[in-house]
Design an enzyme around this catalytic site. Structure first.
Site, mmCIF file in Angstrom:
data_model
loop_
_atom_site.group_PDB
_atom_site.id
_atom_site.type_symbol
_atom_site.label_atom_id
_atom_site.label_comp_id
_atom_site.label_asym_id
_atom_site.label_seq_id
_atom_site.Cartn_x
_atom_site.Cartn_y
_atom_site.Cartn_z
ATOM 1 N N GLN A 1 -21.979 88.287 159.692
ATOM 2 C CA GLN A 1 -22.736 87.698 158.591
ATOM 3 C C GLN A 1 -24.048 87.074 159.058
ATOM 4 O OE1 GLN A 1 -20.011 84.995 156.655
ATOM 5 N NE2 GLN A 1 -19.252 86.577 155.274
ATOM 6 N N ARG B 1 -20.984 94.986 157.010
ATOM 7 C CA ARG B 1 -20.672 93.819 156.171
ATOM 8 C C ARG B 1 -19.279 93.303 156.524
ATOM 9 N NH1 ARG B 1 -24.023 93.507 151.518
ATOM 10 N NH2 ARG B 1 -26.139 93.817 152.277
ATOM 11 N N ASP C 1 -26.856 89.695 159.197
ATOM 12 C CA ASP C 1 -27.038 90.521 158.004
ATOM 13 C C ASP C 1 -28.447 90.361 157.423
ATOM 14 O OD1 ASP C 1 -26.865 91.956 155.672
ATOM 15 O OD2 ASP C 1 -25.022 91.013 154.967
ATOM 16 N N SER D 1 -28.949 90.864 153.509
ATOM 17 C CA SER D 1 -28.660 89.699 152.679
ATOM 18 C C SER D 1 -29.746 88.639 152.794
ATOM 19 C CB SER D 1 -27.306 89.098 153.067
ATOM 20 O OG SER D 1 -26.248 89.963 152.712
ATOM 21 N N TYR E 1 -16.070 98.632 145.922
ATOM 22 C CA TYR E 1 -17.161 99.496 145.479
ATOM 23 C C TYR E 1 -16.903 99.979 144.056
ATOM 24 C CZ TYR E 1 -18.484 99.590 150.391
ATOM 25 O OH TYR E 1 -18.862 99.220 151.652
#
Length: 383
Positions: free
Chosen positions: A132, A127, A135, A138, A235
């Site tokens: 991107q 990530r 990905d 996603s 996180y």
């Protein structure tokens, strides 16, 4: 160089690993593109569309995969026990790229190494900003969140929006989304567009603004501990037992008022966390619907079953497997672009092919190379 796109053979998989648009771009890189006949049928892409884009149509998997330098897949290849051994049809040294599910199918890693295949797993794309466009988690989760709301609406015996009629007023449905990642955010947006009253919960305080920006209400015990619940890396920290008890009580009280609950919590390499207990289900209204997007990883909802709609305490628990495949046309288009972005990384300005093994993206996704399992998380696996 030959790039091959075989037909997907795992049950319920309707997606395909290429589109006519990406075929054209592979051709521009100087690749010979071979697509197996019928590969795009589940995603409404006929063979003619691939052929018009410049692809050769292979009559079967053997013809398509023969001597291919790069093989693009949606799911991991099948073995003899699955009805066809796709892996045996790939030449040694071939580059296999797909969603190989290394955490859930660890036993296949030695098989890739033994076959001499260089396996790259798209779920492991890091990530980071420059990755991107690659990905897949996603791109596919976004569509899964959207489809989850549509499936909930289908199973729900009432309308989503408020309706005012001469015969009376229909109140809007109440929808709770549990987990505000990519899938959760799209679920919030979709349920809101359909007219539901939407709320959402997550253990990360930073997502509160995202929920509110989509018109949802954020549900959490917002004490001092919660405000410090996120690490510098974004996180969630593990919360105290006292906080967990307070949050559980709040969620239990919230769930019993809902018509729709959509759960999205997944932890790579670990069973999905249990978010909705049998006791919570028993407290819900008859006819309520719960959609468990984590059902294939063990489920967020007690009693959910992969591939089934289960009725428990009068609540319909939707456990459709492979949710992105239920919207295969768009899922294939986005996934094909994810793959293209990674393959383009292997071609320089002069269009010469070379895998940049020192690149952080390649290091993150590479499972096997030169007959060995090389990924640090799985290198204990041997052929």
């Amino acid at each position: 160089m030959k790039i091959a796109i075989p037909k997907e053979r795992r049950a319920g998989e309707r997606r395909v690993a290429a589109s006519p648009d990406t075929v054209k771009k592979y051709k521009a890189l100087g690749l010979d593109v071979h697509v197996e006949a019928g590969a795009g049928e589940g995603a409404s892409i006929p063979d003619r569309a691939f052929a018009d884009a410049g692809a050769e149509i292979g009559e079967d998997a053997a013809a398509t995969l023969a001597d291919a330098d790069i093989v693009l897949k949606v799911q991991r290849p099948t073995l003899a026990a699955d009805g066809m051994d796709e892996l045996s049809l790939m030449k040694r040294g071939a580059l296999l790229i797909g969603m190989l599910n290394p955490h859930g199918a660890r036993d296949l890693l030695p098989a890739y190494a033994d076959a001499g295949v260089t396996a790259l797993s798209m779920e492991l794309v890091p990530r980071i900003t420059r990755a991107q466009s690659m990905d897949v988690l996603s791109s596919q989760a976004n569509l899964a969140g959207y489809r989850a709301v549509l499936d909930a609406a289908y199973e729900f015996g009432r309308a989503f929006p408020m309706m005012m009629t001469a015969a009376g007023t229909v109140p809007p449905a109440r929808c709770l989304v549990m987990g505000v990642g990519v899938a959760g955010l799209q679920a919030i947006a979709t349920a809101k567009r359909l007219g539901a009253v939407v709320s959402a919960t997550d253990v990360r305080p930073a997502v509160k603004e995202q929920v509110q920006s989509l018109g949802g209400t954020f549900v959490a015990v917002e004490d001092e501990e919660f405000k410090q619940a996120e690490t510098a890396g974004g996180y969630a920290k593990e919360m105290s037992k006292e906080y967990q008890a307070k949050q559980a009580a709040l969620i239990a009280d919230t769930i019993r008022k809902q018509d729709i609950v959509i759960t999205t919590a997944l932890i790579p390499g670990r069973p999905a966390p249990r978010l909705v207990s049998d006791e919570m289900l028993a407290s819900m209204k008859p006819g309520a619907v719960v959609v468990d997007l984590a059902v294939e990883a063990g489920g967020n909802v007690e009693g959910s079953s992969a591939g089934e709609v289960v009725v428990r305490h009068g609540v319909r628990i939707v456990g459709h497997a492979n949710m992105p495949s239920r919207i295969a046309v768009d899922a294939s288009q986005l996934y094909a672009r994810n793959l293209l972005a990674l393959v383009q990384l292997f071609f320089g300005q002069d269009k010469a092919f070379a895998v940049p093994w020192d690149d952080e993206i390649v290091k993150a996704v590479a499972l096997t190379r030169d007959g060995a399992v090389i990924h640090p998380a799985f290198s204990g696996q041997t052929a």
